[in-house]
Scaffold this motif. Structure first.
Motif, PDB file in Angstrom:
ATOM      1  N   UNK A 129      12.370   3.607  -9.095  1.00 34.29           N
ATOM      2  CA  UNK A 129      13.064   3.512 -10.191  1.00 34.29           C
ATOM      3  C   UNK A 129      14.405   3.054 -10.240  1.00 34.29           C
ATOM      4  N   UNK A 130      14.770   1.962 -10.960  1.00 34.16           N
ATOM      5  CA  UNK A 130      16.018   1.286 -10.765  1.00 34.16           C
ATOM      6  C   UNK A 130      17.018   1.779 -11.795  1.00 34.16           C
ATOM      7  N   UNK A 131      18.153   2.350 -11.372  1.00 33.22           N
ATOM      8  CA  UNK A 131      19.358   2.643 -12.251  1.00 33.22           C
ATOM      9  C   UNK A 131      20.366   2.050 -11.942  1.00 33.22           C
ATOM     10  N   UNK A 132      20.707   1.224 -11.050  1.00 36.15           N
ATOM     11  CA  UNK A 132      21.899   0.787 -10.563  1.00 36.15           C
ATOM     12  C   UNK A 132      21.742  -0.876 -10.640  1.00 36.15           C
ATOM     13  N   UNK A 133      22.670  -1.394 -11.021  1.00 35.35           N
ATOM     14  CA  UNK A 133      22.596  -3.052 -11.050  1.00 35.35           C
ATOM     15  C   UNK A 133      22.813  -3.549  -9.781  1.00 35.35           C
ATOM     16  N   UNK A 175      12.303  11.488 -15.447  1.00 37.06           N
ATOM     17  CA  UNK A 175      10.838  10.687 -15.263  1.00 37.06           C
ATOM     18  C   UNK A 175      10.236  10.822 -14.003  1.00 37.06           C
ATOM     19  N   UNK A 176      10.878  10.878 -13.109  1.00 41.89           N
ATOM     20  CA  UNK A 176      10.170  10.942 -11.514  1.00 41.89           C
ATOM     21  C   UNK A 176       9.220  12.458 -11.534  1.00 41.89           C
ATOM     22  N   UNK A 177       9.953  13.278 -12.035  1.00 45.21           N
ATOM     23  CA  UNK A 177       8.982  14.657 -12.328  1.00 45.21           C
ATOM     24  C   UNK A 177       8.068  14.398 -13.084  1.00 45.21           C
ATOM     25  N   UNK A 178       8.041  14.047 -14.129  1.00 39.91           N
ATOM     26  CA  UNK A 178       6.822  13.800 -15.095  1.00 39.91           C
ATOM     27  C   UNK A 178       5.902  12.927 -14.692  1.00 39.91           C
ATOM     28  N   UNK A 179       6.225  12.210 -13.649  1.00 39.55           N
ATOM     29  CA  UNK A 179       5.221  11.064 -12.966  1.00 39.55           C
ATOM     30  C   UNK A 179       4.820  11.349 -11.716  1.00 39.55           C
ATOM     31  N   UNK A 180       5.060  12.472 -11.247  1.00 39.51           N
ATOM     32  CA  UNK A 180       4.477  13.107 -10.015  1.00 39.51           C
ATOM     33  C   UNK A 180       5.222  13.025  -8.808  1.00 39.51           C
ATOM     34  N   UNK A 181       6.530  12.986  -8.653  1.00 44.77           N
ATOM     35  CA  UNK A 181       7.183  13.072  -7.636  1.00 44.77           C
ATOM     36  C   UNK A 181       7.593  14.219  -7.073  1.00 44.77           C
ATOM     37  N   UNK A 182       7.157  14.483  -6.046  1.00 43.70           N
ATOM     38  CA  UNK A 182       7.367  15.858  -5.404  1.00 43.70           C
ATOM     39  C   UNK A 182       9.080  15.925  -4.700  1.00 43.70           C
ATOM     40  N   UNK A 183       9.427  14.683  -4.525  1.00 41.17           N
ATOM     41  CA  UNK A 183      10.779  14.575  -3.794  1.00 41.17           C
ATOM     42  C   UNK A 183      11.524  13.564  -4.363  1.00 41.17           C
ATOM     43  N   UNK A 184      12.848  13.714  -4.817  1.00 40.47           N
ATOM     44  CA  UNK A 184      13.734  12.710  -5.462  1.00 40.47           C
ATOM     45  C   UNK A 184      14.998  12.329  -4.593  1.00 40.47           C
ATOM     46  N   UNK A 213       0.885  -1.373  -0.130  1.00 42.88           N
ATOM     47  CA  UNK A 213       0.036  -0.131   0.043  1.00 42.88           C
ATOM     48  C   UNK A 213       0.806   1.307  -0.030  1.00 42.88           C
ATOM     49  N   UNK A 214       2.169   1.155  -0.192  1.00 48.29           N
ATOM     50  CA  UNK A 214       2.931   2.339  -0.034  1.00 48.29           C
ATOM     51  C   UNK A 214       3.786   2.469  -1.328  1.00 48.29           C
ATOM     52  N   UNK A 215       3.446   2.017  -2.326  1.00 50.42           N
ATOM     53  CA  UNK A 215       4.060   2.170  -3.487  1.00 50.42           C
ATOM     54  C   UNK A 215       3.233   3.168  -4.501  1.00 50.42           C
ATOM     55  N   UNK A 216       3.908   3.936  -5.281  1.00 51.42           N
ATOM     56  CA  UNK A 216       3.111   4.696  -6.348  1.00 51.42           C
ATOM     57  C   UNK A 216       2.444   3.748  -7.407  1.00 51.42           C
ATOM     58  N   UNK A 217       1.540   4.259  -8.307  1.00 50.77           N
ATOM     59  CA  UNK A 217       0.883   3.448  -8.899  1.00 50.77           C
ATOM     60  C   UNK A 217       1.804   2.694 -10.044  1.00 50.77           C
ATOM     61  N   UNK A 218       1.751   1.502 -10.373  1.00 49.59           N
ATOM     62  CA  UNK A 218       2.731   0.652 -11.098  1.00 49.59           C
ATOM     63  C   UNK A 218       3.133   1.309 -12.489  1.00 49.59           C
ATOM     64  N   UNK A 219       2.111   2.080 -13.087  1.00 55.99           N
ATOM     65  CA  UNK A 219       2.347   3.033 -14.455  1.00 55.99           C
ATOM     66  C   UNK A 219       3.467   3.877 -14.149  1.00 55.99           C
ATOM     67  N   UNK A 220       3.822   4.399 -12.866  1.00 57.23           N
ATOM     68  CA  UNK A 220       5.025   5.338 -12.827  1.00 57.23           C
ATOM     69  C   UNK A 220       6.235   4.777 -12.308  1.00 57.23           C
ATOM     70  N   UNK A 221       6.386   3.260 -12.435  1.00 62.82           N
ATOM     71  CA  UNK A 221       7.616   2.670 -11.994  1.00 62.82           C
ATOM     72  C   UNK A 221       8.438   2.333 -13.390  1.00 62.82           C
ATOM     73  N   UNK A 222       9.810   2.191 -13.307  1.00 58.49           N
ATOM     74  CA  UNK A 222      10.481   1.840 -14.556  1.00 58.49           C
ATOM     75  C   UNK A 222      11.777   1.315 -14.009  1.00 58.49           C
ATOM     76  N   UNK A 223      12.334   0.361 -14.863  1.00 55.21           N
ATOM     77  CA  UNK A 223      13.896  -0.223 -14.499  1.00 55.21           C
ATOM     78  C   UNK A 223      14.729   0.091 -15.702  1.00 55.21           C
ATOM     79  N   UNK A 224      15.434   1.426 -15.434  1.00 61.37           N
ATOM     80  CA  UNK A 224      16.055   2.071 -16.590  1.00 61.37           C
ATOM     81  C   UNK A 224      17.386   0.915 -16.809  1.00 61.37           C
ATOM     82  N   UNK A 225      17.601   0.188 -15.894  1.00 67.42           N
ATOM     83  CA  UNK A 225      18.911  -0.629 -15.882  1.00 67.42           C
ATOM     84  C   UNK A 225      18.527  -1.829 -16.916  1.00 67.42           C
ATOM     85  N   UNK A 226      17.380  -2.264 -16.874  1.00 69.38           N
ATOM     86  CA  UNK A 226      17.018  -3.537 -17.580  1.00 69.38           C
ATOM     87  C   UNK A 226      16.230  -3.160 -18.785  1.00 69.38           C
TER      88      UNK A 226
END
Length: 439
Positions: free
Chosen positions: A243-247, A263-272, A192-205
């Motif tokens: 958001x995954x960027x590290x292996x 991506x984070x800003x585009x998908x609604x993050x207030x803090x990165x 219940x504490x994760x953002x909507x899955x449409x906002x997730x991304x794995x940039x590494x894979x």
């Protein structure tokens, strides 16, 4: 790790105002790894195919939003390179300035797995799972932090209990992007504490499942899971955007980090939260940070763990023109407010927070402690989420948090680090929330 920017000046920078006002697709393709990355200013008539051929690489992003205003940051193409740029091809760029810097494995996550419960990794059990998953039940009882009693001393140091009473929304309505090794997406702590899955991304894979991967106790595996868990202990009402960027070895590319920030800003993050760093500055990443801070997104970066009088980037650029009002760099202290023996330090450093033996979720439904400036940074990110959850205006929040820290310079162990342990010292959430703009 070298990340020195090379500027290739081909006479003068010529930005024409005839570029159309368009932006590339918001869904990234699977990430090919490149040795270097180039930023090329766009001109009228440019096309991705033509520019890729001229530079001899692959177009990774194409942004024409700022072309009409001759905005160099927002009128650029990002191009991945695996071979040297042909000087004959460069002639076709007609006098533009192109920046080239190393890309592959330039960034790494900091911190070390330092402790497990009683010498063993403990399964989440009993009330702890339900407390984590609910997020709204009683967090404190009898002066103990009920979610993870092992962290009680840490949280008392930054006055978390009182701060959570002052900010009863506990960060609700705020999304914190954790740009890291990914998370254990199935961990009960994140129910219940994760953002909507449409906002997730794995940039590494290059897929939509930013799962923390690896072997427990090896490399960076579990780093992002720990970082996200720390944010939620401070602000349990917030949402985490994974958001995954590290292996699994804890390293990742410039391009991945830069794309994840935007991506984070585009998908609604207030803090990165950026619990990662590089030894040298990256124009590509700093431009990405400038883009999001111009939109009033707050960016928190860890200072590095080499015990050097030089903090890592992007933390070292937290004062950069155009982004400084919304950026914070974070170092680590122990429970006595003495600089951690691993924490970097510098006059540019904004604030310190406890970063030793911080317990949080670990992959596989487990719990473990990590130490590092990577663990201090999400305490600050969580503190910002508490303020934002009470509708505090974003403007001046970063400055207030740094200005309202507790002075630790009078402690004998900190004497050698005068003016290099934050503008004031160690994070104090109560002082911060008391002086944040009215909410």
């Amino acid at each position: 790790m070298t990340n020195k920017i090379a500027a290739l000046s081909l006479l003068t920078l010529g930005l024409l105002s005839a570029c159309s006002n368009t932006v590339t697709s918001t869904t990234p393709a699977a990430q090919e790894r490149f040795a270097r990355v180039a930023l090329v200013p766009l001109e009228a008539g440019d096309t991705p195919k033509r520019l890729a051929k001229a530079v001899g690489g692959s177009v990774l992003s194409w942004n024409e939003v700022g072309c009409e205003a001759a905005d160099e940051i927002n009128c650029t193409a990002m191009i991945g390179l695996n071979s040297q740029v042909d000087t004959q091809n460069l002639h076709a760029l007609r006098g533009r300035t192109m920046y080239i810097e190393p890309n592959k494995d330039v960034f790494s996550g900091g911190g070390t797995l330092t402790a497990t419960m009683g010498g063993k990794v403990s399964i989440w059990a009993g009330g702890k799972v339900s407390i984590w998953a609910g997020g709204k039940v009683s967090i404190w009882a009898g002066g103990q932090f009920t979610q993870l009693p092992e962290n009680t001393a840490l949280w008392k140091k930054i006055r978390l209990e009182e701060a959570q009473r002052m900010a009863p929304n506990l960060g609700a309505g705020v999304t914190v992007a954790v740009i890291d090794t990914g998370l254990d997406l199935q961990h009960p702590a994140f129910g219940g504490s994760l953002s909507d899955p449409s906002t997730w991304y794995d940039f590494y894979a290059g897929d939509t499942m930013p799962q923390d991967e690896g072997i427990f106790g090896v490399g960076g595996y579990g780093h992002g899971t720990n970082v996200a868990g720390i944010v939620l202990q401070v602000a349990p009402g917030a949402k985490i955007m994974p958001l995954r960027v590290l292996g699994s070895d804890g390293s990742g590319d410039v391009v991945m980090v830069a794309k994840a920030i935007v991506w984070a800003a585009d998908h609604g993050a207030g803090v990165i939260n950026l619990s990662l760093g590089s030894e040298e500055s990256s124009k590509v990443v700093q431009d990405a940070i400038k883009k999001v801070t111009e939109r009033k997104v707050l960016v928190v970066s860890s200072a590095g763990n080499s015990n050097l009088s030089k903090i890592t980037y992007p933390a070292a650029d937290a004062d950069a023109k155009g982004s400084g009002a919304y950026s914070l760099s974070v170092g680590s202290v122990d429970l006595n407010d003495v600089k951690s023996n691993f924490s970097n330090y510098a006059t540019e450093l904004k604030v310190m927070a406890p970063g030793e033996q911080v317990y949080a979720p670990a992959p596989g439904g487990l719990m473990a402690a990590w130490s590092g400036t990577s663990m201090a940074a999400p305490m600050v990110s969580g503190g910002l989420a508490l303020a934002l959850g009470q509708q505090a205006p974003t403007k001046d929040l970063a400055k207030e948090l740094a200005d309202r820290a507790t002075d630790i310079y009078n402690i004998s162990g900190n004497k050698p680090f005068k003016d290099k342990l934050g503008e004031k010292g160690r994070l104090d959430l109560v002082e911060f929330l008391s002086h944040a703009s009215t909410y």
